[in-house]
Design a protein around this motif. Structure first.
Motif, short mmCIF file in Angstrom:
data_model
loop_
_atom_site.label_atom_id
_atom_site.label_comp_id
_atom_site.label_asym_id
_atom_site.label_seq_id
_atom_site.Cartn_x
_atom_site.Cartn_y
_atom_site.Cartn_z
N THR A 165 0.72 -0.79 -0.07
CA THR A 165 -0.34 -0.16 0.06
C THR A 165 0.81 1.05 0.00
O THR A 165 1.92 1.31 -0.22
CB THR A 165 -1.01 0.26 1.24
N PHE A 166 0.29 2.41 0.10
CA PHE A 166 0.39 3.52 -0.07
C PHE A 166 1.58 3.63 1.36
O PHE A 166 2.96 4.36 0.85
CB PHE A 166 -0.35 4.56 -0.06
N GLU A 167 0.46 3.24 2.64
CA GLU A 167 1.34 3.62 3.70
C GLU A 167 2.73 3.04 3.81
O GLU A 167 3.65 2.61 4.58
CB GLU A 167 0.29 4.04 4.54
N ASP A 168 1.98 1.35 3.32
CA ASP A 168 3.87 0.97 3.33
C ASP A 168 4.59 0.99 3.07
O ASP A 168 6.10 1.19 3.51
CB ASP A 168 3.59 -0.56 2.58
N LEU A 169 5.02 2.31 1.77
CA LEU A 169 6.49 2.88 1.69
C LEU A 169 6.81 3.71 2.98
O LEU A 169 7.97 4.52 2.57
CB LEU A 169 5.96 3.31 0.13
N THR A 170 6.46 4.13 4.00
CA THR A 170 6.92 5.38 4.21
C THR A 170 6.95 4.27 6.06
O THR A 170 7.66 4.89 6.85
CB THR A 170 5.53 5.87 4.62
N ALA A 171 6.99 3.61 6.09
CA ALA A 171 7.29 2.07 6.58
C ALA A 171 9.11 1.59 7.23
O ALA A 171 9.57 2.42 6.39
CB ALA A 171 6.39 0.90 7.18
N PRO A 172 9.60 1.65 8.21
CA PRO A 172 10.65 2.07 8.93
C PRO A 172 11.96 1.13 8.60
O PRO A 172 12.45 0.99 7.72
CB PRO A 172 10.88 1.66 10.20
N GLN A 173 11.15 -0.82 7.55
CA GLN A 173 11.26 -1.35 7.05
C GLN A 173 11.63 -0.98 5.69
O GLN A 173 12.20 -1.83 5.07
CB GLN A 173 10.22 -2.90 7.53
N TYR A 174 11.09 -0.24 5.30
CA TYR A 174 11.54 -0.31 3.83
C TYR A 174 11.90 1.31 3.57
O TYR A 174 11.75 2.10 2.36
CB TYR A 174 9.65 0.11 3.24
#
Length: 358
Positions: free
Chosen positions: A164-173
């Protein structure tokens, strides 16, 4: 916007006709492709990714007696900018590659003139007409601009790919994503519009700030992002998440394999439409009209999926078998009203630059 992949893509050409400088200064008057002007040169102005499968453009030249010269600019945004800057002394006769994110500017600046398109696929193209356009731009192909991920890279790292869009802002990414600059890249601008469609005018800049803070890289254009920075684009770049197209994955199926090594995130897509139009003040508007109609011919439309890696506008074209599995269009692409794009595009790009580039 793949092996010599859509933004090392190819486009095509054609409308059959003569120039009728009547009240609406439209180009038209249908003749068959073989009933050409008897020779001369027609100049196609397009983006850096233009190309056609071998023999197709030559077929047009043989049938019409015309010689096609190609003038290439950078991406669609830069292409439109050049058309505006040179509209008093146009670079050629026909333009291909103006997309729906920049179409309103081309129309407002009067760089293209109405043309009568006679190819059967013109009825399909009409479904993608720019609101308020009187026939100056004709849709040639469509595609979904979406984030793509390198499945092989994530598998080797033991990390689930983002969805998702939000996943791209997660620390693991962090430090994994690259996108082309939306100021000059039409896919880049399409993704900006996707985020506006997803987060609204009050939230999209915050999202880009989060991407920036998570190590976003901005490339000059799509080709650099996909072929140089992306780990799955053949260049063995360092970043496994890239902005590309929903039609990109089929072209990463390895030799002897039956599945692509990349995937498109269909929840992040914005639908892109590419247009062609006869340039105002063209030296050879009749040849431009023939070339425009040829873009909608069965030969060119059937060639688009494998050479341009986009969906043809023609409903009569049979798509490659693997596209149903690996290159489906998004069921619900994100949208921004064309009138809003026309009114706010420059301000949105200024805000994006201030937020992401500084």
């Amino acid at each position: 916007m793949a092996p010599t992949h859509h933004r090392t893509r190819t486009a095509a050409l054609g409308l059959v006709g003569a120039l009728a400088l009547t009240g609406c200064s439209a180009v038209g008057g249908g003749t068959d492709a073989g009933e050409g002007t008897g020779g001369g040169t027609v100049t196609l102005v397009t983006h850096e990714s233009f190309g056609l499968s071998e023999g197709i453009l030559e077929q047009f030249e043989q049938e019409t007696g015309l010689t096609v010269e190609i003038v290439q600019q950078a991406d669609s945004g830069a292409l439109v900018n050049q058309l505006v800057l040179t509209k008093d002394a146009p670079l050629g006769d026909l333009v291909y590659g103006v997309d729906n994110t920049f179409a309103s500017r081309a129309l407002d600046e009067g760089v293209v003139v109405p043309a009568e398109v006679t190819a059967p696929a013109a009825q399909d193209a009409a479904a993608y007409a720019v609101p308020g356009d009187d026939g100056a731009l004709t849709a040639i192909d469509v595609g979904d601009v979406c984030m793509n991920v390198d499945l092989t890279w994530f598998d080797e790292q033991g990390l689930e790919p983002p969805e998702t869009f939000e996943d791209l802002t997660a620390p693991q990414y962090a430090d994994l994503t690259v996108v082309p600059d939306p100021v000059t890249s039409s896919p880049g601008l399409a993704f900006v519009l996707a985020t506006i469609g997803e987060f609204g005018e009050n939230g999209w800049l915050d999202y880009w700030a989060d991407l920036r803070d998570n190590g976003l890289q901005v490339a000059d254009g799509w080709s650099e992002a996909y072929y140089t920075d992306f780990s799955g684009g053949g260049g063995e770049g360092p970043r496994p998440v890239v902005l590309s197209y929903a039609s990109s994955p089929p072209f990463t199926v390895p030799e002897g394999g039956d599945e692509p090594t990349t995937a498109a995130l269909l929840g992040t897509c914005f639908r892109q439409v590419e247009y062609a139009g006869v340039l105002a003040g063209a030296d050879n508007p009749e040849g431009a009209a023939q070339l425009l109609d040829f873009l909608l011919s069965d030969e060119v439309q059937a060639d688009i999926p494998t050479s341009m890696y986009m969906y043809p506008v023609s409903s009569s074209v049979e798509l490659p078998e693997d596209w149903a599995s690996w290159a489906p269009l998004a069921e619900e692409p994100l949208e921004v009203a064309p009138a809003d794009v026309a009114e706010h595009r420059e301000a949105w790009l200024d805000d994006w630059s201030a937020t992401v580039v500084g």
